[in-house]
Write an enzyme that holds these catalytic residues in place. Structure first.
Site, PDB file in Angstrom:
ATOM      1  N   CYS A 235       0.458  -1.266  -0.156  1.00 23.07           N
ATOM      2  CA  CYS A 235      -0.071   0.203   0.020  1.00 23.07           C
ATOM      3  C   CYS A 235       0.904   1.861   0.031  1.00 23.07           C
ATOM      4  CB  CYS A 235      -0.687   0.154   1.592  1.00 23.07           C
ATOM      5  SG  CYS A 235      -1.921  -1.286   1.809  1.00 23.07           S
ATOM      6  N   VAL A 236       0.502   2.612  -0.793  1.00 19.41           N
ATOM      7  CA  VAL A 236       1.354   3.746  -0.230  1.00 19.41           C
ATOM      8  C   VAL A 236       0.191   5.021  -0.713  1.00 19.41           C
ATOM      9  CG1 VAL A 236       2.611   5.455  -2.443  1.00 19.41           C
ATOM     10  CG2 VAL A 236       3.001   2.630  -2.142  1.00 19.41           C
ATOM     11  N   ARG A 242       3.547   6.718  -7.282  1.00 18.43           N
ATOM     12  CA  ARG A 242       4.282   7.394  -8.493  1.00 18.43           C
ATOM     13  C   ARG A 242       6.049   7.771  -8.326  1.00 18.43           C
ATOM     14  NH1 ARG A 242       1.010   6.191 -12.920  1.00 18.43           N
ATOM     15  NH2 ARG A 242      -1.250   5.825 -12.555  1.00 18.43           N
ATOM     16  N   GLN A 243       6.258   7.673  -7.393  1.00 15.55           N
ATOM     17  CA  GLN A 243       7.680   8.031  -6.323  1.00 15.55           C
ATOM     18  C   GLN A 243       8.221   7.088  -6.421  1.00 15.55           C
ATOM     19  OE1 GLN A 243       7.802  11.965  -3.782  1.00 15.55           O
ATOM     20  NE2 GLN A 243       5.282  11.531  -3.568  1.00 15.55           N
ATOM     21  N   GLY A 244       7.820   5.580  -6.844  1.00 13.47           N
ATOM     22  CA  GLY A 244       9.047   4.653  -6.620  1.00 13.47           C
ATOM     23  C   GLY A 244       9.008   4.173  -5.353  1.00 13.47           C
ATOM     24  N   ILE A 245       7.891   4.213  -4.554  1.00 16.18           N
ATOM     25  CA  ILE A 245       7.917   3.586  -2.808  1.00 16.18           C
ATOM     26  C   ILE A 245       7.559   2.525  -3.217  1.00 16.18           C
ATOM     27  CG2 ILE A 245       6.390   4.304  -0.779  1.00 16.18           C
ATOM     28  CD1 ILE A 245       5.991   7.161  -1.742  1.00 16.18           C
ATOM     29  N   ASN A 273      -5.478  -5.763 -12.161  1.00 14.81           N
ATOM     30  CA  ASN A 273      -4.796  -4.571 -11.249  1.00 14.81           C
ATOM     31  C   ASN A 273      -3.409  -4.386 -12.619  1.00 14.81           C
ATOM     32  OD1 ASN A 273      -3.343  -3.113 -10.420  1.00 14.81           O
ATOM     33  ND2 ASN A 273      -3.812  -3.837  -7.831  1.00 14.81           N
ATOM     34  N   TYR A 280       5.462  -5.350 -10.895  1.00 19.10           N
ATOM     35  CA  TYR A 280       5.861  -6.604 -11.158  1.00 19.10           C
ATOM     36  C   TYR A 280       6.603  -7.143 -12.268  1.00 19.10           C
ATOM     37  CZ  TYR A 280       2.455  -6.177  -6.916  1.00 19.10           C
ATOM     38  OH  TYR A 280       1.740  -5.530  -5.805  1.00 19.10           O
TER      39      TYR A 280
END
Length: 306
Positions: A235-236, A242-245, A273, A280
């Site tokens: 989860c982000v 969209r920051q590479g987290i 999804n 992935y």
């Protein structure tokens, strides 16, 4: 009786005698806590983060609006829906510094750092992000905030139990935290989370199911079989996407699984999804060939081989 115009009492005194009796208490509360968007005196050369009204913070940043305690530096909040059980949760607690966060697994990227969750407030925010993700498409439901708080409370306790296991499997909760020079609370620092479970396969198990939800196999591990890692609860926060987290948390979790002896790392993803499946695929996950085995109609199992 005197005649003439009657002047209405100010709003803060509305309510008659009760308002008069409580005026002193209200005045003390207003004097002791900052008003909305009012900066607080800095104690570190102007680098303190501006303190704002807790409800507006919750609305703007998709954080849990958990009472006005966020603006009161001395208050402690009990775990929601468990008022009788004392808790050490303090949502105004400052985030641990990089030096204070003594973690075995850590990955720096941009203005963030991915690492293990180390204090209860980080576990709680991880649980809340999962609640936000679960009910993301139900924002118009009038009871959605209650549903999210209940889900987060249950997930928080379940997560602490899973991470405290000493035998059978190793369970780690990772969080992505802002890494800058500002003086931030934990509430305003955690922006992402995921879990990894490292274990041996169970008897009768060919491919991993989500930990804790394997109802078709006995809970006896096969120590002669190689370990695997299983990723879940990616989860982000909406405002930090969209920051590479997510990709950096995944890479850290894969490294942690390898260091704990896992030969393969698995993850489930919904077939529709597409953004997650692309992510992935970029990292190196590939679809598992079930060779005729039963597969869920809406989930795909992906694997990453070291």
């Amino acid at each position: 009786m005197a005649t003439g115009s009657v002047v209405a009492p100010p709003p803060s005194l509305a309510g008659g005698g009760r308002g008069l009796r409580r005026r002193g208490v209200l005045h003390r509360r207003l004097a002791a806590s900052p008003m909305k968007d009012e900066p607080v005196a800095s104690t570190n050369g102007g680098k303190d983060e501006m303190v704002t009204d807790s409800l507006s913070v919750a609305r703007r940043a998709s954080h849990p609006g958990l009472s006005s305690s966020l603006s009161n530096p001395m208050s402690e909040v009990t775990t929601p829906f468990h008022p009788a059980a004392p808790s050490d949760l303090r949502f105004n607690r400052l985030r641990p510094s990089v030096e204070e966060s003594d973690c075995k697994y850590k990955r720096f990227f941009g203005c963030y750092v991915a690492r293990e969750a180390i204090i209860d407030e980080e576990y709680w925010i991880a649980a809340w992000l999962r609640a936000e993700n679960r009910y993301e498409d139900q924002s118009s439901d009038r009871y959605v905030e209650s549903f999210k708080r209940k889900f987060a409370s249950q997930e928080f306790h379940a997560l602490k139990r899973r991470c405290s296991k000493l035998q059978g499997e190793k369970y780690i909760c990772f969080v992505a935290v802002k890494n800058d020079d500002l003086k931030r609370t934990v509430l305003n620092s955690v922006v992402g989370t995921l879990d990894v479970c490292i274990r041996h396969p169970l008897h009768g198990e060919t491919f991993p199911a989500e930990p804790g939800k394997s109802s078709f196999h006995c809970r006896i591990y096969q120590p002669d079989q190689p370990k695997f890692g299983y990723l879940t609860n990616v989860c982000v926060a909406k405002y930090a996407r969209r920051q590479g987290i997510a990709s950096n948390m995944l890479l850290l979790a894969i490294d942690a699984a390898r260091l704990n002896g896992a030969e393969e790392v698995y993850i489930h993803v919904h077939k529709d999804n597409l953004p997650a499946r692309r992510l992935y695929d970029q990292i190196g996950f590939r679809m598992v060939d079930f060779d005729g085995a039963r597969q869920s109609s809406d989930l795909c199992l992906l694997s990453f081989s070291s």
